[in-house]
Each structure stands twice: as structure tokens, then as C-alpha cells.
Design a protein around this motif. Structure first.
Motif, PDB file in Angstrom:
ATOM      1  N   UNK A 197     -17.062  -6.865   3.896  1.00  0.00           N
ATOM      2  CA  UNK A 197     -15.702  -6.327   3.879  1.00  0.00           C
ATOM      3  C   UNK A 197     -15.325  -6.038   2.428  1.00  0.00           C
ATOM      4  N   UNK A 198     -15.345  -4.745   2.073  1.00  0.00           N
ATOM      5  CA  UNK A 198     -14.949  -4.378   0.716  1.00  0.00           C
ATOM      6  C   UNK A 198     -13.604  -3.654   0.700  1.00  0.00           C
ATOM      7  N   UNK A 199     -12.838  -3.800   1.793  1.00  0.00           N
ATOM      8  CA  UNK A 199     -11.455  -3.324   1.742  1.00  0.00           C
ATOM      9  C   UNK A 199     -10.747  -4.080   0.624  1.00  0.00           C
ATOM     10  N   UNK A 200      -9.917  -3.396  -0.131  1.00  0.00           N
ATOM     11  CA  UNK A 200      -9.145  -4.065  -1.167  1.00  0.00           C
ATOM     12  C   UNK A 200      -8.271  -5.138  -0.515  1.00  0.00           C
ATOM     13  N   UNK A 201      -8.026  -6.212  -1.246  1.00  0.00           N
ATOM     14  CA  UNK A 201      -7.281  -7.333  -0.683  1.00  0.00           C
ATOM     15  C   UNK A 201      -5.900  -6.933  -0.185  1.00  0.00           C
ATOM     16  N   UNK A 202      -5.295  -5.915  -0.800  1.00  0.00           N
ATOM     17  CA  UNK A 202      -3.969  -5.479  -0.387  1.00  0.00           C
ATOM     18  C   UNK A 202      -4.001  -4.348   0.639  1.00  0.00           C
ATOM     19  N   UNK A 203      -5.193  -3.921   1.044  1.00  0.00           N
ATOM     20  CA  UNK A 203      -5.296  -2.843   2.024  1.00  0.00           C
ATOM     21  C   UNK A 203      -4.870  -3.325   3.407  1.00  0.00           C
ATOM     22  N   UNK A 204      -4.271  -2.447   4.162  1.00  0.00           N
ATOM     23  CA  UNK A 204      -3.847  -2.816   5.514  1.00  0.00           C
ATOM     24  C   UNK A 204      -5.058  -3.016   6.436  1.00  0.00           C
ATOM     25  N   UNK A 205      -6.235  -2.619   5.982  1.00  0.00           N
ATOM     26  CA  UNK A 205      -7.442  -2.760   6.797  1.00  0.00           C
ATOM     27  C   UNK A 205      -8.238  -4.026   6.462  1.00  0.00           C
ATOM     28  N   UNK A 206      -7.845  -4.758   5.456  1.00  0.00           N
ATOM     29  CA  UNK A 206      -8.580  -5.959   5.066  1.00  0.00           C
ATOM     30  C   UNK A 206      -8.663  -6.921   6.247  1.00  0.00           C
ATOM     31  N   UNK A 207      -9.898  -7.359   6.558  1.00  0.00           N
ATOM     32  CA  UNK A 207     -10.112  -8.303   7.646  1.00  0.00           C
ATOM     33  C   UNK A 207     -10.126  -7.672   9.027  1.00  0.00           C
ATOM     34  N   UNK A 208     -10.042  -6.347   9.111  1.00  0.00           N
ATOM     35  CA  UNK A 208      -9.925  -5.682  10.404  1.00  0.00           C
ATOM     36  C   UNK A 208     -11.222  -5.661  11.213  1.00  0.00           C
TER      37      UNK A 208
END
Length: 205
Positions: free
Chosen positions: A189-200
Motif C-alpha cells: 500500500x503506497x497510497x499517501x497516508x492522507x489519501x482517501x484510498x489509504x488502507x482501501x
């Protein structure tokens, strides 16, 4: 609200008119934004779909992902919807046909690599299949990037995956390409920590 508003520089994310934060690469182009919101980072656990991702990542080498994504319908039509069995049977006539197809990236080495990788995918079924093979290299940890600069371009796992795939007959599967694959299919998971997709993806907390 402005068309897009940057949230604090430490995050590196951009808040769009919908109020959702995304990395800069997915914040402007509607096509890339939709891809980011609906597909990128979602686990891929079917042979057919995984072969397509490996093929497109190989074609992307040296090019922008936007180019590949725009040509995706053309790639699917040209490569029998990325059916490994059908692509594995392509011959030199098919190579020449593909080289004249403006709907794809016309690169002889990459076209032949796709055929080679289809053959390797079929052969790999005797060892449990492509999906289990690739996912067997999922690392125990995932990056925690606050900015795009924090996202690596390769890792110990992607180096190992690249080497293993080459041993079973795959080509155009270098460490950087395999890291991009791992990002795209949710292995990391390389979504930025503040991205709404983080952990999706559901793979990482």
C-alpha cells in the motif's frame, strides 16, 4: 472551493473539488483519477487479470502510465483480452499484425515479451499458478509515505519477485516494474497516508 486545494505540504496530497485527497499524479487527469479511485491498489487474485497487469506494466516501461491506460482498450482487443492461453499461441504473423496496430504501443521486444510471458503463465500452472507465485512475495510491511518522494521505486521484495519470475521464463519483469505491479495489485500500500484510498485494499491496516 477551488478546483483543487493543496493540503499541508507535509502530506503531499491534493484535495479535489469532491473533498477527497489524492496524490498529485491522480489529482488532475479524470482518467487517472478514476483509475486511482476504483482500481489502483485493489487486490488482483485472478490469473487472467494478473497477466494483464504484468503485460501493461511491461509496456509502460519508459513511458507514462497515462499513455498505457488510454490505450488499454486497444491492448485488450489486440491481445485477445489478455487470455494467457490465446496469447501463448501467437506466432510471427501475430507479431507483425501487432506491430501495425496503432491502438497499442508498437514495440517488437515488448510484444514478444507479452507472448513469452503468456507461455510462462501457462507453464506456471504446474507450480500452483501465477497468482499464488506472485503473491508469495508479499512483504511483511508496507511503506508509510507522507509525500510522493517517500514512495520507493523498488524493494527487496520486488527484486526477489523479479528474479523468481525470470527463473520461470518471464521477461521485462525488472525490480522497478515489479514494484509498480505490487503497488497496482495491492500487494503493498503506497497510497499517501492522507489519501482517501489509504488502507482501501483490505490487505493492510
Amino acid at each position: 472551493m477551488d478546483w483543487m486545494t493543496e493540503i499541508p505540504p507535509a502530506s503531499g496530497a491534493i484535495v479535489g473539488p469532491d473533498g477527497l485527497a489524492r496524490p498529485r499524479w491522480a489529482a488532475v487527469d479524470p482518467m487517472l483519477r478514476d483509475y486511482y479511485d476504483t482500481e489502483w491498489g485493489i487486490p488482483v487474485r485472478f490469473e487472467h487479470a494478473l497477466f494483464e497487469r504484468i503485460s501493461l506494466e511491461a509496456f509502460q516501461s519508459g513511458l507514462s502510465w497515462a499513455i498505457i491506460l488510454r490505450k488499454r482498450p486497444g491492448f485488450r482487443a489486440a491481445f485477445a483480452d489478455f487470455d494467457p492461453d490465446r496469447v501463448a499461441a501467437f506466432d510471427e504473423d501475430d507479431v507483425e499484425r501487432l506491430l501495425s496496430d496503432a491502438a497499442i504501443v508498437r514495440n517488437r521486444l515488448k510484444i514478444r515479451a507479452t507472448i513469452t510471458n503468456a507461455q510462462a503463465t501457462v507453464a506456471l500452472r504446474e507450480q500452483g499458478g501465477l497468482v499464488d507465485f506472485v503473491w508469495g512475495f508479499q512483504p511483511n510491511e508496507t511503506p508509510q509515505p507522507r509525500t510522493q518522494a517517500d514512495v520507493p521505486t523498488s524493494s527487496e521484495a520486488s527484486v526477489s519477485l523479479a528474479k523468481a519470475l525470470k527463473k520461470v521464463g518471464f521477461v521485462f519483469v525488472g525490480p522497478t516494474t515489479m514494484f509498480a505491479l505490487m503497488e497496482a495489485i495491492g500487494m503493498i500500500d503506497t497510497h499517501l497516508l492522507d489519501s482517501h484510498r489509504r488502507g482501501s485494499s483490505g490487505v493492510w491496516g
